[in-house]
Design an enzyme around this catalytic site. Structure first.
Site, PDB file in Angstrom:
ATOM      1  N   ASP A  86       0.880  -1.408  -0.168  1.00 26.38           N
ATOM      2  CA  ASP A  86      -0.147  -0.183   0.015  1.00 26.38           C
ATOM      3  C   ASP A  86       0.780   1.305   0.102  1.00 26.38           C
ATOM      4  O   ASP A  86       0.744   2.337  -0.631  1.00 26.38           O
ATOM      5  CB  ASP A  86      -0.935  -0.076   1.361  1.00 26.38           C
ATOM      6  CG  ASP A  86      -2.076  -0.989   1.162  1.00 26.38           C
ATOM      7  OD1 ASP A  86      -2.383  -1.778   0.147  1.00 26.38           O
ATOM      8  OD2 ASP A  86      -2.677  -1.063   2.238  1.00 26.38           O
ATOM      9  N   TYR A 352     -10.708  -5.588  -4.475  1.00 28.28           N
ATOM     10  CA  TYR A 352     -11.961  -4.591  -4.308  1.00 28.28           C
ATOM     11  C   TYR A 352     -12.552  -4.353  -5.569  1.00 28.28           C
ATOM     12  O   TYR A 352     -12.150  -5.010  -6.652  1.00 28.28           O
ATOM     13  CB  TYR A 352     -10.837  -3.417  -4.263  1.00 28.28           C
ATOM     14  CG  TYR A 352     -10.151  -3.009  -2.888  1.00 28.28           C
ATOM     15  CD1 TYR A 352     -10.057  -4.074  -1.919  1.00 28.28           C
ATOM     16  CD2 TYR A 352      -9.636  -1.662  -2.836  1.00 28.28           C
ATOM     17  CE1 TYR A 352      -9.496  -3.716  -0.757  1.00 28.28           C
ATOM     18  CE2 TYR A 352      -8.999  -1.421  -1.425  1.00 28.28           C
ATOM     19  CZ  TYR A 352      -8.984  -2.394  -0.451  1.00 28.28           C
ATOM     20  OH  TYR A 352      -8.529  -2.267   0.777  1.00 28.28           O
ATOM     21  N   GLU A 374     -10.504  -6.443  -8.888  1.00 29.65           N
ATOM     22  CA  GLU A 374      -9.365  -7.044  -8.689  1.00 29.65           C
ATOM     23  C   GLU A 374      -9.507  -8.636  -8.763  1.00 29.65           C
ATOM     24  O   GLU A 374     -10.528  -9.117  -8.084  1.00 29.65           O
ATOM     25  CB  GLU A 374      -8.549  -6.612  -7.446  1.00 29.65           C
ATOM     26  CG  GLU A 374      -8.347  -5.170  -7.097  1.00 29.65           C
ATOM     27  CD  GLU A 374      -7.818  -4.815  -5.775  1.00 29.65           C
ATOM     28  OE1 GLU A 374      -7.220  -3.762  -5.411  1.00 29.65           O
ATOM     29  OE2 GLU A 374      -8.312  -5.544  -4.781  1.00 29.65           O
TER      30      GLU A 374
END
Ligand SMILES: *[C@@H]1O[C@H](CO)[C@@H](O)[C@H](O)[C@H]1NC(C)=O
Ligand SMILES: *[C@@H]1O[C@H](CO)[C@@H](O)[C@H](O)[C@H]1NC(C)=O
Ligand SMILES: *[C@@H]1O[C@H](CO)[C@@H](O)[C@H](O)[C@H]1NC(C)=O
Length: 395
Positions: A86, A352, A374
């Site tokens: 991230d 997601y 995803e």
């Protein structure tokens, strides 16, 4: 059967009603007929928009999807240059379709955070239909990993997503804090109260965690802080099962209320979604408006939610444990109940997701919703896929 027509008295109440409905439909209201048709989603077309290693990028994650005022589709993703983490340095990747998802422009990178250790994170895309602009809000240095402070940034396109302004620092107006918009879309209110307002919701970090919305009443020029749904215990380290509202997707109901479907970070009360509603255009999120949707089981993830023609749609990996089984559900009762025949979009690894639809009012645009998610075989972050869903079984 024709025989029934001959002997009018044999025709049951049901038959008469059906005949009457047909007559009214044919004569008067073709649009109402579309609404009466049974929803039977069919995966109509699917293609990969991004994959690990494409354009020398390590991993693409956090897909966003939106319509534009001229009826194009825009897809965004974080292009994580060096790793799948991230934090790390990124581009913002965009692809654009002017034919309802049949073909897509090559990948373009509209922003680059250089060599930052904790760079950009997407984000929410919101369309202003009055000024016909597309606004992207994202965070910078969200995790405060070897950087400080966090900033909320905005870019804008006035030409249907082809070119973008340089990033503007919204923290100057909003104050400095960690705020991660979305991921998903923001909304422009179409109904009262506060018709025309832009509403972007997201979540904070431990220093201020919970769901927060930012508001603009002048088409994105000025922003201020709006509704808050704080975590418990607020601004303190959390334990498992604490109340921690996290990534979220708002959408507007036809009565003008805003429903926000929220990731339940620490599995408070259930392994399912938190739902909260704002009755005042995103100014407040009262605790009485918080509920838990036990039908929407969730492995703690960012999910897709959409209201179209009075029907709610929801996408997530439908599992309490793992990011697998990307599933589309729909509700004809404003989310009170969900239809039992949910449609599986992808059985394997999936993460997601985000949804959009075109609202031109044309019969054709009423038939479809669009999903970006995803998708992988082993890991959910292998590719980002675009799916076009026909709501009426392809008919
Ligand atoms: C954005 O503005 C805030 C407040 O003035 C500032 O602290 C921060 O460094 C700015 N961020 C960026 C990326 O310029
Ligand atoms: C759903 O909410 C809308 C207002 O947003 C209302 O008009 C409608 O009657 C509700 N439908 C059901 C089935 O409750
Ligand atoms: C996938 O989701 C559907 C819909 O909720 C559910 O019926 C099915 O059991 C799920 N499959 C797996 C493998 O979790």
């Amino acid at each position: 059967m024709l025989a029934g027509v001959g002997s009018g008295s044999n025709m049951g109440t049901r038959g008469r009603r059906a005949a009457l409905t047909l007559l009214v439909c044919a004569a008067l209201l073709p649009c109402v007929c579309t609404a009466l048709k049974q929803i039977e989603p069919l995966l109509y077309d699917e293609q990969l928009l991004w994959g690990s290693g494409w354009a020398e990028v390590n991993t693409y994650r956090i897909p966003l999807l939106t319509f534009t005022p001229t009826g194009s589709l825009l897809a965004f993703a974080e292009a994580r240059k060096e790793s799948s983490r991230d934090i790390g340095t990124k581009f913002i990747a965009v692809r654009r379709s002017t034919d309802k998802g049949a073909t897509w422009s090559p990948i373009s990178f509209i922003e680059n955070d250089g060599v930052r250790v904790d760079g950009m994170n997407l984000g929410a895309v919101v369309v202003d239909e009055e000024t016909r602009s597309v606004i992207l809000v994202y965070s910078m240095c969200f995790h405060k990993y070897q950087c400080s402070p966090s900033s909320t940034m905005m870019m804008e396109s006035k030409d249907d997503g082809v070119s973008w302004t340089a990033p503007k620092n919204l923290s100057i107006q909003l104050g400095v804090r960690s705020f991660a918009p979305g991921p998903g879309f923001g909304i422009q209110k179409r109904y009262m109260p506060h018709k025309g307002r832009l509403v972007v919701c997201g979540h904070g970090k431990v220093d201020m965690d919970g769901v927060f919305c930012i508001l603009s009443d002048d088409h994105g020029k000025n922003w201020r802080n709006g509704a808050e749904l704080k975590s418990i215990p607020y601004k303190q380290e959390k334990k498992q099962l604490d109340f921690v509202p996290d990534e979220c997707q708002p959408f507007e109901m036809r009565d003008g209320s805003i429903v926000i479907n929220v990731r339940n970070q620490n599995n408070y009360h259930c392994r399912c979604r938190i739902v909260v509603r704002s009755l005042d255009g995103g100014e407040t999120l009262p605790i009485e408006q918080v509920s838990f949707d036990h039908a929407l089981v969730d492995p703690v993830v960012a999910a897709g939610a959409l209201q179209k023609e009075g029907v709610l749609y929801f996408t997530n990996p439908a599992s309490t444990e793992h990011r697998v089984n990307l599933t589309l559900r729909w509700s004809l009762t404003n989310g009170t109940t969900w239809e039992e025949n949910a449609v599986q979009i992808w059985a394997g690894a999936s993460g997601y997701s985000c949804m959009t639809s075109l609202d031109s009012g044309s019969a054709e645009d009423k038939k479809y919703i669009y999903i970006i998610y995803e998708k992988g075989h082993k890991d959910y972050d292998e590719t980002i896929s675009f799916a076009k869903v026909h709501l009426y079984g392809g008919l």
